[in-house]
Scaffold this motif. Structure first.
Motif, PDB file in Angstrom:
ATOM      1  N   PHE A   1      10.300   1.626 -15.863  1.00 49.88           N
ATOM      2  CA  PHE A   1       9.084   2.399 -16.148  1.00 49.88           C
ATOM      3  C   PHE A   1       8.034   1.617 -16.937  1.00 49.88           C
ATOM      4  O   PHE A   1       7.118   2.228 -17.500  1.00 49.88           O
ATOM      5  N   ASP A   2       8.124   0.303 -17.018  1.00 49.59           N
ATOM      6  CA  ASP A   2       7.308  -0.451 -17.978  1.00 49.59           C
ATOM      7  C   ASP A   2       6.319  -1.392 -17.290  1.00 49.59           C
ATOM      8  O   ASP A   2       6.272  -2.580 -17.572  1.00 49.59           O
ATOM      9  N   MET A   3       5.497  -0.837 -16.411  1.00 48.08           N
ATOM     10  CA  MET A   3       4.544  -1.672 -15.690  1.00 48.08           C
ATOM     11  C   MET A   3       3.535  -2.320 -16.643  1.00 48.08           C
ATOM     12  O   MET A   3       3.002  -1.663 -17.544  1.00 48.08           O
ATOM     13  N   PRO A   4       3.233  -3.613 -16.445  1.00 45.16           N
ATOM     14  CA  PRO A   4       2.142  -4.235 -17.206  1.00 45.16           C
ATOM     15  C   PRO A   4       0.835  -3.475 -16.976  1.00 45.16           C
ATOM     16  O   PRO A   4       0.494  -3.131 -15.842  1.00 45.16           O
ATOM     17  N   THR A   5       0.116  -3.215 -18.050  1.00 46.90           N
ATOM     18  CA  THR A   5      -1.074  -2.371 -17.961  1.00 46.90           C
ATOM     19  C   THR A   5      -2.129  -2.965 -17.038  1.00 46.90           C
ATOM     20  O   THR A   5      -2.796  -2.231 -16.293  1.00 46.90           O
ATOM     21  N   PHE A   6      -2.289  -4.274 -17.031  1.00 46.12           N
ATOM     22  CA  PHE A   6      -3.332  -4.864 -16.186  1.00 46.12           C
ATOM     23  C   PHE A   6      -3.056  -4.600 -14.707  1.00 46.12           C
ATOM     24  O   PHE A   6      -3.986  -4.457 -13.905  1.00 46.12           O
ATOM     25  N   LEU A   7      -1.780  -4.486 -14.339  1.00 45.23           N
ATOM     26  CA  LEU A   7      -1.451  -4.171 -12.951  1.00 45.23           C
ATOM     27  C   LEU A   7      -1.657  -2.685 -12.658  1.00 45.23           C
ATOM     28  O   LEU A   7      -2.069  -2.313 -11.555  1.00 45.23           O
ATOM     29  N   PHE A   8      -1.378  -1.843 -13.636  1.00 42.04           N
ATOM     30  CA  PHE A   8      -1.658  -0.419 -13.452  1.00 42.04           C
ATOM     31  C   PHE A   8      -3.154  -0.217 -13.208  1.00 42.04           C
ATOM     32  O   PHE A   8      -3.553   0.607 -12.372  1.00 42.04           O
ATOM     33  N   ARG A   9      -3.970  -0.978 -13.910  1.00 37.98           N
ATOM     34  CA  ARG A   9      -5.422  -0.840 -13.755  1.00 37.98           C
ATOM     35  C   ARG A   9      -5.910  -1.403 -12.424  1.00 37.98           C
ATOM     36  O   ARG A   9      -7.053  -1.143 -12.018  1.00 37.98           O
TER      37      ARG A   9
ATOM     38  N   LYS B   1       4.296 -11.663 -24.893  1.00 38.07           N
ATOM     39  CA  LYS B   1       4.471 -10.444 -24.095  1.00 38.07           C
ATOM     40  C   LYS B   1       3.125  -9.774 -23.840  1.00 38.07           C
ATOM     41  O   LYS B   1       2.295  -9.641 -24.738  1.00 38.07           O
ATOM     42  N   LEU B   2       2.931  -9.326 -22.607  1.00 29.99           N
ATOM     43  CA  LEU B   2       1.735  -8.584 -22.240  1.00 29.99           C
ATOM     44  C   LEU B   2       1.882  -7.119 -22.618  1.00 29.99           C
ATOM     45  O   LEU B   2       2.984  -6.622 -22.856  1.00 29.99           O
ATOM     46  N   GLU B   3       0.780  -6.420 -22.627  1.00 25.32           N
ATOM     47  CA  GLU B   3       0.794  -4.982 -22.892  1.00 25.32           C
ATOM     48  C   GLU B   3       1.316  -4.237 -21.671  1.00 25.32           C
ATOM     49  O   GLU B   3       0.924  -4.528 -20.543  1.00 25.32           O
ATOM     50  N   ASN B   4       2.225  -3.286 -21.894  1.00 25.51           N
ATOM     51  CA  ASN B   4       2.639  -2.421 -20.786  1.00 25.51           C
ATOM     52  C   ASN B   4       2.123  -1.003 -21.027  1.00 25.51           C
ATOM     53  O   ASN B   4       1.469  -0.734 -22.044  1.00 25.51           O
ATOM     54  N   LEU B   5       2.424  -0.094 -20.105  1.00 27.57           N
ATOM     55  CA  LEU B   5       1.834   1.244 -20.186  1.00 27.57           C
ATOM     56  C   LEU B   5       2.228   1.984 -21.457  1.00 27.57           C
ATOM     57  O   LEU B   5       1.443   2.783 -21.988  1.00 27.57           O
ATOM     58  N   TRP B   6       3.433   1.749 -21.949  1.00 27.92           N
ATOM     59  CA  TRP B   6       3.866   2.432 -23.168  1.00 27.92           C
ATOM     60  C   TRP B   6       3.098   1.908 -24.376  1.00 27.92           C
ATOM     61  O   TRP B   6       2.735   2.672 -25.285  1.00 27.92           O
TER      62      TRP B   6
ATOM     63  N   GLY C   1       2.651  15.469 -15.066  1.00 25.09           N
ATOM     64  CA  GLY C   1       1.649  15.218 -16.084  1.00 25.09           C
ATOM     65  C   GLY C   1       2.199  15.060 -17.481  1.00 25.09           C
ATOM     66  O   GLY C   1       1.515  15.350 -18.468  1.00 25.09           O
ATOM     67  N   VAL C   2       3.431  14.554 -17.589  1.00 19.99           N
ATOM     68  CA  VAL C   2       4.076  14.408 -18.897  1.00 19.99           C
ATOM     69  C   VAL C   2       3.783  13.038 -19.498  1.00 19.99           C
ATOM     70  O   VAL C   2       3.541  12.916 -20.703  1.00 19.99           O
ATOM     71  N   TRP C   3       3.819  11.994 -18.680  1.00 24.20           N
ATOM     72  CA  TRP C   3       3.608  10.620 -19.143  1.00 24.20           C
ATOM     73  C   TRP C   3       2.200  10.144 -18.814  1.00 24.20           C
ATOM     74  O   TRP C   3       1.587  10.604 -17.848  1.00 24.20           O
ATOM     75  N   TYR C   4       1.729   9.217 -19.611  1.00 23.21           N
ATOM     76  CA  TYR C   4       0.447   8.561 -19.377  1.00 23.21           C
ATOM     77  C   TYR C   4       0.370   8.070 -17.927  1.00 23.21           C
ATOM     78  O   TYR C   4       1.345   7.501 -17.433  1.00 23.21           O
ATOM     79  N   PRO C   5      -0.724   8.375 -17.215  1.00 20.98           N
ATOM     80  CA  PRO C   5      -1.975   9.001 -17.640  1.00 20.98           C
ATOM     81  C   PRO C   5      -2.045  10.503 -17.387  1.00 20.98           C
ATOM     82  O   PRO C   5      -3.161  11.043 -17.271  1.00 20.98           O
TER      83      PRO C   5
END
Length: 466
Positions: A122-130, A30-35, A178-182
């Motif tokens: 709500f669980d986007m993979p972090t590398f895609l968020f970046r 599993k990859l890292e997600n935003l959570w 502005g409640v959830w990351y980031p």
């Protein structure tokens, strides 16, 4: 107490999600997600410092949990595939992730449960968020490709698919409030995210139709969307400005998605008002044709509370961003003090009548409804079970409103309770417990039926609500 009966073909089920239940956040490829990222960067943002690693140990206890659902008389449940578990960074199937979902669907069938599958919670993979996240058209296309991979992998196993859960919430929580990351505060960027999610939904729906046409997806499968609908009200004897607040807030949160899934378009009056206030969407040539493909087979309605608004005191907020409404505090509101949400079952009836009158032919079901309460461990009876009559009252009231809507001609087909088994809930972690089933974090995530579970079993098996 007066009793009522729901239709024989009305289904009862449970709602959950992959990131809130599965656990094992960094195993099996599993990859890292935003959570996961947020949990590692600032664990203190989470209640009692319980981050995304927790879930409720569903991957370890899924067979027990499926038995619990079946024993309570439920016939369906909804969960989500985690994008970050199913695919690798190159967009290819992660074999270990795919194997887990194949096993879950197999075990569900064996338990007599129909599994409804949502593709994004709500669980986007972090590398895609970046790479830009939902602000990037590249990520929109990556989501559509992910959906196509999921349809190809599980198309013969899954009958009920959904593209998104609560697509109105992530723009608000991540980019606006502005409640959830980031923790951003930008109304315009929030609407860009909302627009791109709309395009992503339409592209995924088009991929579903193509996969069904070529036989990859079973012929009897359906595609839908799940949103958090909050019927919008204002005060008695409203001013024109109050009614304008209702139009815009109801338009952004409710009509936007209802129009998309039934007409394949977005409400023009809302888009015009946004543009007049300097909010311009990244609409490309050809997008109107893409959105036309977003019409679905049915709808999931998550309902927890209404929205009550009045004219804003200022047309901009403290960040200089457009403000279309202020909160209106209804003096007769009954509150769930633990969650800070109003308990208003009548809103579910009103939503059902709105669907009947304004979106004829749209079948729907309650895809989430539930009551989260703090410190439930203080309510233990002599036999150690949690006494939660307030949960019975909550669900009974909402089922009664549903029964009246169905009797009035609204095509509501079922009810999924969130979350049947206590689960991790974003930055609130386990602060508020929703379950008919307790998860004891101090005893190896042990499951125990709360007193309310006895009532639920009788309702689910008889369809008679007392």
């Amino acid at each position: 107490m007066e009793q009522f009966t729901l239709p024989d073909d009305f289904f009862f089920g449970a709602a959950m999600s992959g990131p809130q239940t599965e656990g094992e956040w960094n195993t099996g490829g599993k990859l890292e997600n935003l959570w996961d990222t947020w949990s590692q960067e600032n664990l203190s943002d989470f209640y009692n410092r319980v981050g995304s690693y927790a879930g409720n140990a569903f991957m370890a206890k899924y067979q027990e949990d499926l038995r619990i659902m079946a024993d309570l008389g439920l016939t369906t449940y909804r969960t989500s595939i985690q994008w970050s578990r199913l695919l690798d960074e190159d967009g290819n199937i992660n074999p270990e992730g795919a194997a887990w979902y194949h096993e879950l669907f197999r075990a569900s069938r064996e338990a007599g449960l129909e599994c409804f599958v949502n593709l994004y919670h709500f669980d986007m993979p972090t590398f895609l968020f970046r790479r830009g996240g939902w602000e990037s058209r590249e990520v929109v296309e990556a989501y559509a490709a992910y959906a196509a991979k999921a349809f190809a992998e599980f198309g013969q196993e899954v009958k009920h698919w959904f593209t998104f859960n609560e697509p109105t919430v992530e723009p608000e929580q991540r980019f606006q409030a502005g409640v959830w990351y980031p923790k951003l505060h930008d109304f315009g960027r929030a609407r860009v995210v909302q627009y791109h999610i709309s395009v992503a939904h339409a592209l995924a729906t088009a991929n579903f139709r193509a996969a069904q046409a070529d036989g990859t997806v079973r012929a009897d499968a359906k595609i839908g969307l799940i949103n958090a609908f909050t019927p919008t009200y204002t005060r008695e004897n409203p001013t024109p400005e109050d009614l304008e607040a209702v139009r815009m807030m109801g338009g952004i949160n409710n009509r936007w998605w209802l129009d998309l899934i039934t007409k394949g378009e977005l409400p023009v009056d809302v888009l015009d008002t946004l543009a007049e206030n300097g909010v311009h969407l990244p609409i490309r040539p050809g997008d109107a044709e893409i959105l036309k493909q977003g019409v679905v087979d049915w709808l999931g309605c998550n309902y927890y509370h209404p929205t009550r608004v009045q004219a804003p005191a200022s047309k901009v907020d403290e960040y200089g961003l457009p403000r279309f409404a202020d909160e209106y505090v209804w003096p007769d509101a009954v509150m769930n003090e633990s969650r800070g949400w109003e308990i208003y079952p009548e809103g579910l009836y009103d939503f059902g009548i709105d669907v009947r009158d304004n979106y004829p032919g749209l079948e729907w079901f309650v895809s989430e409804s539930g009551m989260g309460v703090m410190d439930e461990h203080l309510h233990r009876g002599d036999d150690y079970r949690i006494e939660d009559p307030y949960r019975v009252d909550f669900v009974r009231g909402h089922l009664e409103a549903l029964a009246r809507a169905i009797e009035a001609g609204s095509p509501c087909k079922g009810y999924h309770y969130w979350g049947l088994i206590d689960n991790w809930s974003w930055s609130n972690a386990f602060k508020n417990r929703y379950g008919f089933v307790e998860v004891d974090l101090m005893d190896g995530y042990k499951r125990r039926l709360k007193r309310s579970a006895d009532w639920l079993r009788e309702v689910a098996t008889t369809h008679v609500v007392k």
